[in-house]
Design a protein around this motif. Structure first.
Motif, mmCIF file in Angstrom:
data_model
loop_
_atom_site.group_PDB
_atom_site.id
_atom_site.type_symbol
_atom_site.label_atom_id
_atom_site.label_comp_id
_atom_site.label_asym_id
_atom_site.label_seq_id
_atom_site.Cartn_x
_atom_site.Cartn_y
_atom_site.Cartn_z
ATOM 1 N N ARG A 47 18.444 24.801 -30.790
ATOM 2 C CA ARG A 47 17.058 24.791 -30.339
ATOM 3 C C ARG A 47 16.135 25.474 -31.329
ATOM 4 N NH1 ARG A 47 16.627 27.668 -25.072
ATOM 5 N NH2 ARG A 47 14.480 27.790 -25.766
ATOM 6 N N THR A 48 16.622 26.434 -32.064
ATOM 7 C CA THR A 48 15.751 27.217 -32.950
ATOM 8 C C THR A 48 14.964 26.342 -33.931
ATOM 9 O OG1 THR A 48 17.371 28.988 -32.742
ATOM 10 C CG2 THR A 48 15.665 29.227 -34.419
ATOM 11 N N PRO A 49 15.610 25.523 -34.730
ATOM 12 C CA PRO A 49 14.817 24.691 -35.641
ATOM 13 C C PRO A 49 13.947 23.676 -34.901
ATOM 14 C CG PRO A 49 17.130 24.102 -35.743
ATOM 15 C CD PRO A 49 17.058 25.348 -34.941
ATOM 16 N N VAL A 50 14.438 23.206 -33.776
ATOM 17 C CA VAL A 50 13.629 22.266 -33.003
ATOM 18 C C VAL A 50 12.348 22.944 -32.526
ATOM 19 C CG1 VAL A 50 13.532 20.938 -30.855
ATOM 20 C CG2 VAL A 50 15.581 20.861 -32.275
ATOM 21 N N ARG A 51 12.469 24.186 -32.127
ATOM 22 C CA ARG A 51 11.276 24.921 -31.706
ATOM 23 C C ARG A 51 10.257 24.999 -32.839
ATOM 24 N NH1 ARG A 51 10.972 28.611 -27.438
ATOM 25 N NH2 ARG A 51 9.741 29.958 -28.777
ATOM 26 N N ASP A 52 10.744 25.311 -34.023
ATOM 27 C CA ASP A 52 9.847 25.370 -35.171
ATOM 28 C C ASP A 52 9.128 24.043 -35.361
ATOM 29 O OD1 ASP A 52 10.374 27.961 -35.742
ATOM 30 O OD2 ASP A 52 11.723 27.575 -37.409
ATOM 31 N N ALA A 53 9.904 22.975 -35.288
ATOM 32 C CA ALA A 53 9.321 21.647 -35.498
ATOM 33 C C ALA A 53 8.269 21.358 -34.432
ATOM 34 C CB ALA A 53 10.424 20.594 -35.475
ATOM 35 N N ILE A 54 8.575 21.694 -33.191
ATOM 36 C CA ILE A 54 7.629 21.423 -32.105
ATOM 37 C C ILE A 54 6.353 22.233 -32.303
ATOM 38 C CG2 ILE A 54 7.233 21.810 -29.646
ATOM 39 C CD1 ILE A 54 10.032 20.874 -29.102
ATOM 40 N N ARG A 55 6.505 23.483 -32.696
ATOM 41 C CA ARG A 55 5.323 24.304 -32.967
ATOM 42 C C ARG A 55 4.428 23.630 -34.011
ATOM 43 N NH1 ARG A 55 5.096 27.911 -29.549
ATOM 44 N NH2 ARG A 55 6.457 29.726 -29.401
ATOM 45 N N ARG A 56 5.066 23.220 -35.073
ATOM 46 C CA ARG A 56 4.303 22.610 -36.151
ATOM 47 C C ARG A 56 3.597 21.340 -35.693
ATOM 48 N NH1 ARG A 56 7.680 21.707 -41.650
ATOM 49 N NH2 ARG A 56 5.973 20.612 -42.675
ATOM 50 N N LEU A 57 4.346 20.485 -35.024
ATOM 51 C CA LEU A 57 3.776 19.218 -34.586
ATOM 52 C C LEU A 57 2.693 19.436 -33.530
ATOM 53 C CD1 LEU A 57 7.137 17.278 -34.483
ATOM 54 C CD2 LEU A 57 5.191 16.752 -35.953
ATOM 55 N N THR A 58 2.864 20.466 -32.723
ATOM 56 C CA THR A 58 1.818 20.795 -31.758
ATOM 57 C C THR A 58 0.555 21.200 -32.499
ATOM 58 O OG1 THR A 58 3.455 21.551 -30.154
ATOM 59 C CG2 THR A 58 1.196 22.301 -29.848
ATOM 60 N N HIS A 59 0.754 22.018 -33.496
ATOM 61 C CA HIS A 59 -0.381 22.492 -34.274
ATOM 62 C C HIS A 59 -1.079 21.331 -34.974
ATOM 63 C CE1 HIS A 59 -2.371 26.103 -35.559
ATOM 64 N NE2 HIS A 59 -2.472 25.629 -36.781
ATOM 65 N N GLU A 60 -0.321 20.345 -35.356
ATOM 66 C CA GLU A 60 -0.888 19.213 -36.072
ATOM 67 C C GLU A 60 -1.418 18.136 -35.145
ATOM 68 O OE1 GLU A 60 2.183 17.913 -38.681
ATOM 69 O OE2 GLU A 60 2.129 19.744 -39.894
ATOM 70 N N GLY A 61 -1.218 18.309 -33.857
ATOM 71 C CA GLY A 61 -1.797 17.384 -32.906
ATOM 72 C C GLY A 61 -0.919 16.209 -32.522
ATOM 73 N N PHE A 62 0.327 16.187 -32.978
ATOM 74 C CA PHE A 62 1.218 15.090 -32.607
ATOM 75 C C PHE A 62 1.832 15.313 -31.233
ATOM 76 C CE2 PHE A 62 1.131 14.537 -37.193
ATOM 77 C CZ PHE A 62 1.042 13.155 -37.302
ATOM 78 N N ILE A 63 1.897 16.578 -30.840
ATOM 79 C CA ILE A 63 2.505 16.940 -29.564
ATOM 80 C C ILE A 63 1.523 17.833 -28.823
ATOM 81 C CG2 ILE A 63 4.324 18.385 -28.538
ATOM 82 C CD1 ILE A 63 6.210 17.387 -30.699
#
Lengths: 224, 224
Positions: A47-63
């Motif tokens: 989950r750790t790297p997935v969390r990072d990815a989700i944070r980033r994508l959230t910040h970028e507006g994809f999620i």
DNA sequence: CGTCTGAAATATGTATCCCAAATTTGCAGG
DNA sequence: CCTGCAAATTTGGGATACATATTTCAGACG
């Protein structure tokens, strides 16, 4: 060694790219609910790297994160393509103005070199020509943003639009459009070399509007 | 309940705010090296939330990751302030244009309400007046970006400028500047209600240039 | 039949542990 | 005294365990 590490210097980056690609391709539908656990399993990481990815994508507006424990793929407006070009025109036009004032001699030499590369492959006759033009084009735009000497602007541009989208659209250009585009690059490089912010900014805005017109011929509503 | 939990509904957010505040204030100097471990101890939380905070700040350009295991506070160019206002003018001007076209009835009502709130506390006489104006101002600008119906633009704005900076600079405004600013907000709300993109965009650009002028009186080179 | 309540299932946030890579340190040799 | 190389420490990435908040769903009540 061509491949130094097996999976170390990737992992989180991989999750990011994979999830983003799935959103863009539609494999993950708009509005679909996402959970860290399930993505972890699908990608074979924790989950750790997935969390990072989700944070980033959230910040970028994809999620988007809804209230509480609900995370969804964002819904993209139909006119996403228009927005991307509008925003690119604003930010890259501004970057070009700054570049005309701030660019180093190396920046200017490199921009000239890249515009020469583009010229030398225009009009393209082989697939490699297309690839070269795309690469040089991307490097050209990135270099201008760098030459603007604004980390904030650089960070903004990195998430402002999907580079892959621009590359893809290149294949649809007609010969005349490609020649015009190559001319634009050369002109922008010369405007920056001439230290003329207004010229450089105007030329870049022209270039992006022309690209929008050329790219928008078929589908008005591509993904993001 | 006005105060749900003591420290539960924060923690990672707290680390983010704390580190960012220390960078802005200078408690963490430019170029200073950071380690997750030390930040964890200083903040009294584990490394996990600190990692999130560092990710975010890196993405926003406050922190840079050098090759390998070295993380540093970013160095900010002298004209960072100018850049922030330039970029805000571009993006918020564009957002206002879109908002004039896309805003819902609720958006318009809320913008009018917020501009009334600002009016009712202008000129401010107590510290609470300042706080109310700052809050309403921030909500106003955020609402316009939301009303533009562009997730990409929303994401961009979130990292384009430091809201805290805007709030801080408010205290330096003169009475005349504050009244002018309140007038700008009302005018922007009305331009959007009138569905006039050009008017809304121009009014927003005017507003931001005036704010830049008012904020730039003392230090031309504030932090980021 | 619809709605509300509450308990179980589920999701995220946080802490801790482990590992590989990088940086620093220390010692030996020129 | 400086240089080079290797061991030791440090650092960040990833996995896992646990705590707490939220969502869901079934059953009871109106």
């Amino acid at each position: 060694m061509p491949e130094p590490q097996t999976t170390k210097l990737a992992a989180a980056e991989q999750a990011y790219r994979s999830i983003r690609a799935d959103i863009i391709s539609g494999a993950l539908a708009e509005g679909e609910r996402l959970t860290e656990e399930r993505l972890s399993q699908d990608l074979g990481v924790s989950r750790t790297p997935v969390r990072d990815a989700i944070r980033r994508l959230t910040h970028e507006g994809f999620i988007v994160r809804q209230s509480g424990y609900t995370t969804r793929v964002a819904r993209f407006p139909e006119d996403e393509m228009t927005q991307v070009f509008d925003i690119r025109q604003l930010l890259e036009g501004y970057a070009s103005e700054r570049a005309a004032k701030m660019a180093s001699a190396e920046d200017i030499a490199e921009l000239k070199r890249l515009s020469d590369v583009i010229w030398s492959h225009t009009p393209p006759t082989t697939p490699e020509d297309f690839t070269r033009i795309s690469e040089a084009n991307e490097a050209f735009h990135r270099r201008i943003v760098e030459a603007a000497r604004s980390p904030r602007l650089t960070a903004l541009m990195s998430m402002a639009f999907d580079v892959g989208m621009v590359v893809r659209t290149y294949r649809r250009y007609s010969t005349r459009e490609l020649e015009r585009s190559a001319g634009h690059h050369r002109e922008i490089a010369e405007a920056i070399a001439a230290r003329s912010p207004d010229w450089a900014g105007a030329a870049m805005r022209t270039h992006i509007r022309a690209a929008q017109s050329a790219a928008g011929k078929s589908d008005a509503a591509a993904k993001p």
